[in-house]
Design a protein around this motif. Sequence first.
Motif, PDB file in Angstrom:
ATOM      1  N   UNK A  53       0.866  -1.187   0.000  1.00  0.00           N
ATOM      2  CA  UNK A  53       0.000   0.000   0.000  1.00  0.00           C
ATOM      3  C   UNK A  53       0.901   1.235   0.000  1.00  0.00           C
ATOM      4  N   UNK A  55       1.057   3.890   1.691  1.00  0.00           N
ATOM      5  CA  UNK A  55       1.554   4.405   2.969  1.00  0.00           C
ATOM      6  C   UNK A  55       2.220   3.351   3.821  1.00  0.00           C
ATOM      7  N   UNK A 118     -16.662  -8.648   1.796  1.00  0.00           N
ATOM      8  CA  UNK A 118     -16.519  -7.300   2.338  1.00  0.00           C
ATOM      9  C   UNK A 118     -17.743  -6.428   2.079  1.00  0.00           C
ATOM     10  N   UNK A 138     -15.807  -7.745  11.160  1.00  0.00           N
ATOM     11  CA  UNK A 138     -15.979  -6.864  12.314  1.00  0.00           C
ATOM     12  C   UNK A 138     -15.649  -5.434  11.919  1.00  0.00           C
ATOM     13  N   UNK A 139     -14.575  -5.286  11.135  1.00  0.00           N
ATOM     14  CA  UNK A 139     -14.143  -3.948  10.748  1.00  0.00           C
ATOM     15  C   UNK A 139     -13.482  -4.002   9.375  1.00  0.00           C
ATOM     16  N   UNK A 140     -13.855  -3.046   8.504  1.00  0.00           N
ATOM     17  CA  UNK A 140     -13.298  -3.029   7.147  1.00  0.00           C
ATOM     18  C   UNK A 140     -11.792  -2.777   7.154  1.00  0.00           C
ATOM     19  N   UNK A 141     -11.303  -2.194   8.245  1.00  0.00           N
ATOM     20  CA  UNK A 141      -9.868  -1.959   8.365  1.00  0.00           C
ATOM     21  C   UNK A 141      -9.362  -2.719   9.594  1.00  0.00           C
ATOM     22  N   UNK A 142      -8.141  -3.213   9.507  1.00  0.00           N
ATOM     23  CA  UNK A 142      -7.589  -3.984  10.611  1.00  0.00           C
ATOM     24  C   UNK A 142      -6.331  -3.366  11.155  1.00  0.00           C
ATOM     25  N   UNK A 144      -3.336  -3.342  10.048  1.00  0.00           N
ATOM     26  CA  UNK A 144      -2.577  -2.594   9.049  1.00  0.00           C
ATOM     27  C   UNK A 144      -3.495  -2.327   7.865  1.00  0.00           C
ATOM     28  N   UNK A 145      -3.054  -1.437   6.976  1.00  0.00           N
ATOM     29  CA  UNK A 145      -3.902  -1.012   5.855  1.00  0.00           C
ATOM     30  C   UNK A 145      -4.312  -2.192   4.971  1.00  0.00           C
ATOM     31  N   UNK A 148      -8.349  -6.633   7.035  1.00  0.00           N
ATOM     32  CA  UNK A 148      -9.640  -6.328   7.647  1.00  0.00           C
ATOM     33  C   UNK A 148      -9.796  -7.249   8.857  1.00  0.00           C
ATOM     34  N   UNK A 163      -6.826  -8.467   2.726  1.00  0.00           N
ATOM     35  CA  UNK A 163      -7.766  -8.102   1.668  1.00  0.00           C
ATOM     36  C   UNK A 163      -7.175  -8.337   0.276  1.00  0.00           C
TER      37      UNK A 163
END
Lengths: 166, 250
Positions: A53, A55, A118, A138-142, A144-145, A148, A163
């Motif tokens: 990614x 970043x 997702x 649970x969350x779309x982001x985990x 690290x970028x 999930x 992902x």
Amino acid sequence: MITAEQNIDKILYPILEQVSDPEIPVLSIMDMGVVRSAVIKNNIVNVEITPTYSGCPAMDVIGDDIQKALKEAGYHSEIELILAPAWTTDWITPKGRKALEDYGIAAPLEAEADKDVLLNGKRIVKCTNCSSQNTRLVSQFGSTACKAQFQCDDCQEPFDYFKCLK
Amino acid sequence: MKENLYKYILGIADNSLILGQQLGALTGHGPSLETDIACTNISLDLFGQVRSYYQYAAKIKGEGATEDSIAFLRTERKYLNVLLVEQPDTDFAYTIGRQFLFDVYHFLFLNELQKSHDVTLSAIAKKSIKEVSYHQRFSSDWVKRLGDGTEESKLRMQNAISDLWTYTDELFHQTEADKAMVEEQIAVDVTTLKDKYYETVNAILTEATLEIPESKWFQKGGKKGIHTEYLGYILSDMQYMQRAYPNMEW
């Protein structure tokens, strides 16, 4: 599937295999597919790496670790960060996928299945603890970028899912 | 120096920098753990993209410019971001509204920038669009969840969209640098994105059972460096370390 050719001198493979991903220590950077080329020219190794990614904070460390490993093997090296072609989860090797799963991170599904999970809440991601597919997002982001957050509704294990990125 | 190209890159990158800074400021302050992680992850993606743009801009500028000097050592009027991204986090609906109204644009923009004749910009666009499509998914989901949620969440989401609406038209204004770069097939002609933008935004708002604002009066100025009062506060926070300890490095 995007297939971008890797250009890595055979003699360098064993050295680069030793460098691990700082975020996922069980995984070699070679298994992540972030090394795109490594060529010896005039006694200097030119290495091209690409971020998972944009970043990704691990890239600087990966660059330093590669230089260190090559130095120990007697090579000077120059590291270049390249963006094209863009990294895809298809470049994670089968060995890498296995290492991810063993570490407790579910490996990426194919693009369509990934979308189902997702976007549509389909329960098909395999729990890394008990292999049940009765898992939910649970969350779309985990942590690290690239991941999930999921939880298994059978054994209750919370785990990361890598992902799909194409 | 290629003045127009330099300005064009800043015009793109400054949006991501300021929005990234705003989202990053939410670290530990998100309304729930999941949204907190999401905002900061999106921030990280945007900062990563910004670094690629600024590194390229620094090369063009020369004179010892670095990605850090471009990010941290300009004064307010030298920032070319749109007004939308500097609007405050009045509540979570504003955070989501700002993100949503920017993401839809950002995706359409990067989709076109992939075709740029400038290979560096095209490469950054191809990398970034994968990340931004996920951002758009996140913010659209939340617009729908809040809009089609409780009476209170609907009211707040509507207020945010209605207030922020006035900053959307500026996304499609062309600067002089834009025009020159469009000529050279480097830049995206943003005027061509407008119809698709409102079509996409309106479809999501409708699905979220929200009203599409009717106001036709729009704010502008950011692209020329004329900002709302909020940017100054953002910059004073963001630039503090570089101003207090000149030339510091990580």
